[in-house]
Scaffold this active site. Structure first.
Site, PDB file in Angstrom:
ATOM      1  NE  ARG A  17      36.251  22.352  92.015  1.00  0.00           N
ATOM      2  CZ  ARG A  17      35.580  23.371  92.569  1.00  0.00           C
ATOM      3  NH1 ARG A  17      34.284  23.279  92.744  1.00  0.00           N
ATOM      4  NH2 ARG A  17      36.220  24.459  92.957  1.00  0.00           N
ATOM      5  CE1 TYR A  68      30.332  -3.025  91.302  1.00  0.00           C
ATOM      6  CE2 TYR A  68      29.872  -0.932  92.372  1.00  0.00           C
ATOM      7  CZ  TYR A  68      30.758  -1.802  91.769  1.00  0.00           C
ATOM      8  OH  TYR A  68      32.067  -1.448  91.643  1.00  0.00           O
ATOM      9  CG  ASP A 145      23.709   0.502  88.783  1.00  0.00           C
ATOM     10  OD1 ASP A 145      23.934   0.504  87.558  1.00  0.00           O
ATOM     11  OD2 ASP A 145      24.626   0.413  89.635  1.00  0.00           O
ATOM     12  CE  LYS A 170      32.357  -1.523  85.824  1.00  0.00           C
ATOM     13  NZ  LYS A 170      31.336  -1.637  86.862  1.00  0.00           N
TER      14      LYS A 170
HETATM   15  C1  LIG Z   1      31.105  -1.085  88.108  1.00  0.00           C
HETATM   16  C2  LIG Z   1      29.728  -0.807  88.585  1.00  0.00           C
HETATM   17  C3  LIG Z   1      29.459   0.329  89.352  1.00  0.00           C
HETATM   18  C4  LIG Z   1      30.545   1.286  89.811  1.00  0.00           C
HETATM   19  O1  LIG Z   1      31.047   2.035  88.760  1.00  0.00           O
HETATM   20  P1  LIG Z   1      32.554   2.628  88.747  1.00  0.00           P
HETATM   21  O2  LIG Z   1      32.620   3.290  87.424  1.00  0.00           O
HETATM   22  O3  LIG Z   1      33.483   1.477  88.923  1.00  0.00           O
HETATM   23  O4  LIG Z   1      32.655   3.579  89.892  1.00  0.00           O
HETATM   24  C5  LIG Z   1      28.146   0.548  89.723  1.00  0.00           C
HETATM   25  N1  LIG Z   1      27.170  -0.290  89.388  1.00  0.00           N
HETATM   26  C6  LIG Z   1      27.389  -1.397  88.655  1.00  0.00           C
HETATM   27  C7  LIG Z   1      26.248  -2.294  88.307  1.00  0.00           C
HETATM   28  C8  LIG Z   1      28.682  -1.696  88.235  1.00  0.00           C
HETATM   29  O5  LIG Z   1      28.903  -2.805  87.523  1.00  0.00           O
END
Ligand SMILES: *Cc1c(COP(=O)(O)O)cnc(C)c1O
Length: 349
Positions: A17, A68, A145, A170
């Site tokens: 961890r 988001y 982000d 993504k």
């Molecule tokens: C999908 C997404 C997230 C969240 O990510 P996860 O891997 O699903 O927890 C955060 N920010 C954006 C812009 C996203 O498209």
């Protein structure tokens, strides 16, 4: 790949961890791309939560009103218990955002400006440099982000952002088979805090997931190039099609974010949003008739995905007929033929 949950005593690694050699390989790759030190997390939301929960109690977060939805839901959850406060802004409006930052500066400890650009799903473009400089002048920290752009299209740390988060799920991993996240910073105090939170909250990615993410990142440049070329062509054709209204894509010359995107990005990304005649029914109708493009949530995979975001209770502020299209690497003529036949079948001319 290192699968060990424990290590022989006396070495640098102790327990699974806290240490993992596969995380380190992934972190070196992403850190290199973003120009900072990366920390891998179990999901994008785990990385976002680690950054926001590092704030002192009572801190104010200035965040895009159309951020988001997971980020907004987390912030709402934390404001419900007075853990933090929030002020929603239009992040594309630099002056208005900095006016709100001015109002909260000095009110309580540790203010944070949260940036998303392009925003998900309206694809608005924020001025990274001006926002970072302005927020820092007021004593706020800046987080961003960078999921939709990836470090290949923009490097927020170079623009002055303090910490970048990613949903590795993504584009970075890119094959819709991994849930993973990461945060990146140049500030050693931030890195130490994030690693501590990852260990204490147990927000650790599995070694298999980390290996898949690393594997996916090897082809990020070619996947993104192809997806982006496809997205630009589909955005152009959708703009001229009957039954389709406002197309949002920063690469379109008449898009409100186009000028800013040209200045600060190396490309315009693989996301296109557009509105369909007939509102929610029109949008759902088009999705139902698609044969190649898959109706489903998420984005950034090699296959094209489409979703009417207004179907979520937390996304009711969006135009009801707005569809978010995550463009994949298929043949662009196949994608266009599918959109065109689905429009016809849905009665959109
Ligand atoms: C999908 C997404 C997230 C969240 O990510 P996860 O891997 O699903 O927890 C955060 N920010 C954006 C812009 C996203 O498209």
């Amino acid at each position: 790949m290192s699968l060990s949950s424990t290590y022989r005593a006396g070495g640098s690694a102790t327990y699974g961890r806290d240490h993992n050699a596969t995380w380190e390989a992934f972190e070196a790759a992403l850190g290199g791309l973003e120009g900072g030190t990366a920390v891998a997390f179990s999901s994008g939301m785990a990385a976002i939560a680690a950054v926001i929960e590092s704030l002192p109690p009572g801190a104010t977060v200035v965040a895009p009103g159309d951020a988001y939805q997971g980020t907004r839901l987390l912030i709402d959850d934390l404001t419900a218990t007075d853990r933090i406060r929030v002020r929603a802004v239009d992040i594309a409006d630099t002056d208005a955002t900095l006016r709100v930052c001015t109002k909260i500066a000095g009110h309580g400890p540790g203010g944070l400006l949260w940036i998303e650009s392009p925003t998900n799903p309206l694809l608005a473009i924020a001025d990274l440099g001006s926002l970072s400089t302005g927020a820092h002048r007021l004593g706020l920290r800046v987080a961003m982000d960078n999921t939709l752009a990836t470090p290949l299209l923009q490097r927020p740390l170079d623009a002055g952002v303090d910490v970048v988060v990613h949903s590795v799920t993504k584009l970075l991993a890119g094959h819709s088979d991994v849930v993973m996240g990461a945060a990146v910073s140049r500030d050693q105090a931030v890195i130490t805090e994030l690693i501590k939170r990852r260990s204490l909250r147990g927000a650790v990615p599995g070694p298999f997931e980390t290996l898949l993410a690393l594997r996916g990142m090897r082809t990020l440049a070619v996947r993104l190039e192809r997806a982006e070329t496809n997205a630009a062509e589909l955005a152009r054709r959708l703009s001229g099609r009957r039954g389709i209204n406002r197309v949002r894509y920063p690469g379109l010359p008449d898009d409100p974010g186009h000028g800013r995107a040209c200045e600060q990005m190396q490309g315009f990304g693989a996301m296109v949003a557009f509105e369909v005649d007939g509102g929610a029914d029109g949008g759902e109708g088009l999705c139902r008739h698609l044969r190649l493009i898959v109706p489903g949530t998420s984005l950034g995979g090699v296959e094209s995905l489409i979703e009417r975001r207004g179907r979520y209770p937390a996304e009711r502020h969006l135009p009801p007929g707005l569809l978010r299209l995550s463009v994949g690497i298929e043949d662009v003529e196949d994608l266009w033929a599918d959109l065109d036949q689905a429009c016809k079948a849905a009665g959109l001319g």
